[in-house]
Design an enzyme around this catalytic site. Structure first.
Site, PDB file in Angstrom:
ATOM      1  N   SER A 174       0.870  -1.382  -0.065  1.00  0.00           N
ATOM      2  CA  SER A 174       0.049  -0.007   0.101  1.00  0.00           C
ATOM      3  C   SER A 174       0.961   1.271   0.020  1.00  0.00           C
ATOM      4  O   SER A 174       2.025   1.261   0.288  1.00  0.00           O
ATOM      5  CB  SER A 174      -0.819   0.046   1.183  1.00  0.00           C
ATOM      6  OG  SER A 174       0.022   0.417   2.455  1.00  0.00           O
ATOM      7  N   LYS A 175       0.408   2.401  -0.169  1.00  0.00           N
ATOM      8  CA  LYS A 175       0.914   3.714  -0.226  1.00  0.00           C
ATOM      9  C   LYS A 175       1.616   3.944   1.181  1.00  0.00           C
ATOM     10  O   LYS A 175       2.714   4.305   1.081  1.00  0.00           O
ATOM     11  CB  LYS A 175      -0.068   4.871  -0.247  1.00  0.00           C
ATOM     12  CG  LYS A 175       0.644   6.179  -0.273  1.00  0.00           C
ATOM     13  CD  LYS A 175      -0.588   7.297  -0.643  1.00  0.00           C
ATOM     14  CE  LYS A 175      -0.629   8.248   0.702  1.00  0.00           C
ATOM     15  NZ  LYS A 175       0.472   8.479   0.903  1.00  0.00           N
ATOM     16  N   ARG A 176       0.902   3.489   2.103  1.00  0.00           N
ATOM     17  CA  ARG A 176       1.582   3.596   3.467  1.00  0.00           C
ATOM     18  C   ARG A 176       2.726   2.688   3.788  1.00  0.00           C
ATOM     19  O   ARG A 176       3.629   2.960   4.221  1.00  0.00           O
ATOM     20  CB  ARG A 176       0.259   3.273   4.595  1.00  0.00           C
ATOM     21  CG  ARG A 176      -0.017   4.214   5.468  1.00  0.00           C
ATOM     22  CD  ARG A 176      -1.204   4.035   6.243  1.00  0.00           C
ATOM     23  NE  ARG A 176      -2.388   3.646   5.720  1.00  0.00           N
ATOM     24  CZ  ARG A 176      -3.121   2.444   5.575  1.00  0.00           C
ATOM     25  NH1 ARG A 176      -2.642   1.394   6.713  1.00  0.00           N
ATOM     26  NH2 ARG A 176      -3.929   2.247   4.827  1.00  0.00           N
TER      27      ARG A 176
END
Ligand code: GLU
Length: 510
Positions: free
Chosen positions: A265-267
């Site tokens: 994910s972006k995180r």
């Protein structure tokens, strides 16, 4: 294959373009090119709540950068326009109404409170599914339960409604996935998904089927997260157009976190310090910028290559592929079923290989832009090309060219004095003073000639060449890094070389 190959990438404009999205585009694109087909980009913007301004233009910029050019799209036009679903709004309703007429869908007038109450009721019953489905629908406020005249009255008085698909229990729905083979679904676990929303917009489920049909899509490749929706789509195909019209599907595996533990994910990118978006994405609401591969210094050729081999190989040990080779060798059946772990170090390796492999001309302008941004003026492109040739083996990212090459354009402001000091004495000082005047006499200023002058003088003065070369490098560069020192002197030119020696001699106070 009898049908003309027509594939589509169908992004929802909701934010930055994740590398998994670009890989989906790539596989679509490669398949289309391999089979002389068409590659279509369709903007799926029916979910107005998730719509983000600027995201659509950004997607096209990313595709442009990657060299994945659509044949048909919002930006490129085409015979099946419009390619933006919000502009096709009127074409979906009639299909939803057709389904109602044929008994495959129904009007549902339930309010948010009623839906909430339904979930509470199911929870209280200990049901392990809180879905709106065959188990509960006859207790709800819909046209299946109401009398026809009651339904009509609600419609006549403009009561808000959605249209839901009516999934029959105890049926099996199946299809053959090009990657995963035969897949079966038990309709007992499929809910009555909303097809048309209260605002008149279709949901993804209805829109994707209608548009894939109307746009004559032959193959649909999408992320594996859509697999659970497949039975709804298959039934819609069956009810509306006939299963023989349905495109062949392939559900692409996920790109996983480096440790293999779930979807990247972006995180994860923020946490682990690498990009997950193709290009920098600026959130229009918060103005927060999320870094992209492009701006970090990736070449599009490397980005495409590393994505292609995330979950696919041609059966050999080959890792570096050009777009032409990928088009030639790609087959969707060789895409792995399992997710592919993302390894940023490996991604950088691909970029390094491509920096070495590509003709310098193809990325010189990008490096020039970087140097301009750093404040270098009047860059001579011939000189920059030479600099790139000299340092490219040391660069993993395009942005490394600044670190590796800035001193060719801007003289050092500081010197690694700690390295010079122990070796510095009157003899060395005199050597460099004489070297300056010897340089003035060099007719053809090239690395060989400079090395010659330098070494002859060192031998004459009985000084250690290694020590002198180290000092010369620090004089020209400021530090001990960089390519061969005489090549540096050649590239910066005679005047600049003498100026830097002169400047350094004034600077050293030891
Ligand atoms: N709009 C969907 C998405 O953004 C497309 C899925 C599909 O390709 O059918 O994931």
């Amino acid at each position: 294959m009898t049908k003309k190959v027509r594939v589509r990438f169908a992004p929802s404009p909701t934010g930055g373009l994740h590398l998994g999205g670009v890989r989906t585009v790539l596989f679509n694109y490669l398949f289309a090119k391999k089979h002389n087909g068409d590659f279509i980009v369709r903007i799926e913007d029916t979910d107005q709540a998730r719509y983000v301004a600027g995201a659509e233009e950004y997607i096209f910029d990313c595709l442009e950068w990657c060299g994945l050019h659509p044949n048909e799209s919002v930006a490129h036009g085409g015979p099946y326009a419009p390619y933006r679903q919000s502009e096709r709004k009127d074409s979906y309703k009639k299909y939803a109404e057709q389904l109602i007429k044929d008994g495959h869908a129904y009007y549902a007038f339930d309010t948010t409170e009623e839906l909430e109450a339904m979930r509470e009721k199911l929870k209280a019953k200990g049901s392990n599914s809180l879905q709106y489905d065959h188990r509960i629908r006859m207790e709800m406020n819909n046209s299946l339960r109401l009398l026809p005249e009651e339904t009509q009255q609600l419609l006549d008085t403009n009561t808000p409604y959605v249209i839901r698909i009516k999934i029959n229990p105890n049926e099996s729905v199946s299809f053959t996935d090009m990657i995963r083979g035969d897949i079966n679904f038990d309709t007992n676990y499929v809910d009555d998904k909303v097809l048309l929303k209260a605002d008149g917009m279709p949901t993804y489920h209805l829109a994707v089927v209608v548009d894939d049909y109307l746009m004559k899509i032959s193959h649909a490749f999408r992320g594996e997260e859509w697999l659970p929706s497949a039975p709804v789509h298959i039934l819609l195909w069956k009810y509306l157009f006939g299963l023989h019209e349905m495109p062949q599907w392939a559900h692409l595996p996920l790109i996983l976190k480096p440790d293999g533990n779930g979807k990247l994910s972006k995180r994860d990118g923020d946490r682990l310090g690498f990009p997950v978006y193709a290009m920098d994405w600026k959130d229009p609401k918060t103005s927060e910028i999320t870094k992209g591969f492009k701006e970090l210094g990736f070449l599009p050729e490397a980005f495409i290559n590393l994505l292609a081999v995330l979950g696919w190989n041609d059966g050999s040990e080959q890792e570096i592929f050009t777009m032409e080779e990928l088009i030639d060798k790609f087959s969707i059946e060789r895409v792995h079923k399992g997710g592919a772990k993302f390894d940023f170090e490996k991604a950088k390796w691909f970029n390094h290989e491509w920096i070495k492999k590509l003709a310098v001309d193809s990325y010189m302008m990008t490096v020039k832009q970087l140097f301009v941004q750093k404040g270098v003026k009047n860059i001579d492109e011939g000189k920059l090309t030479k600099v790139i040739e000299l340092v490219k083996d040391r660069c993993t990212l395009l942005t490394d060219f600044w670190e590796q090459g800035h001193f060719f354009f801007t003289p050092p402001k500081t010197f690694d004095e700690a390295s010079i000091q122990p070796k510095w004495d009157e003899g060395k000082k005199e050597f460099f003073n004489v070297l300056m005047s010897k340089c003035a006499d060099v007719q053809i200023w090239d690395a060989v000639a400079i090395e010659n002058v330098f070494k002859t003088l060192a031998t004459e003065k009985k000084l250690k060449i290694g020590e002198l070369q180290m000092i010369f490098r620090i004089i020209l560069v400021g530090t001990k890094m960089g390519p061969q020192v005489f090549a540096i002197a050649e590239t910066i030119g005679k005047q600049e070389t003498t100026d830097r020696i002169n400047n350094a001699l004034h600077h050293f106070y030891f």
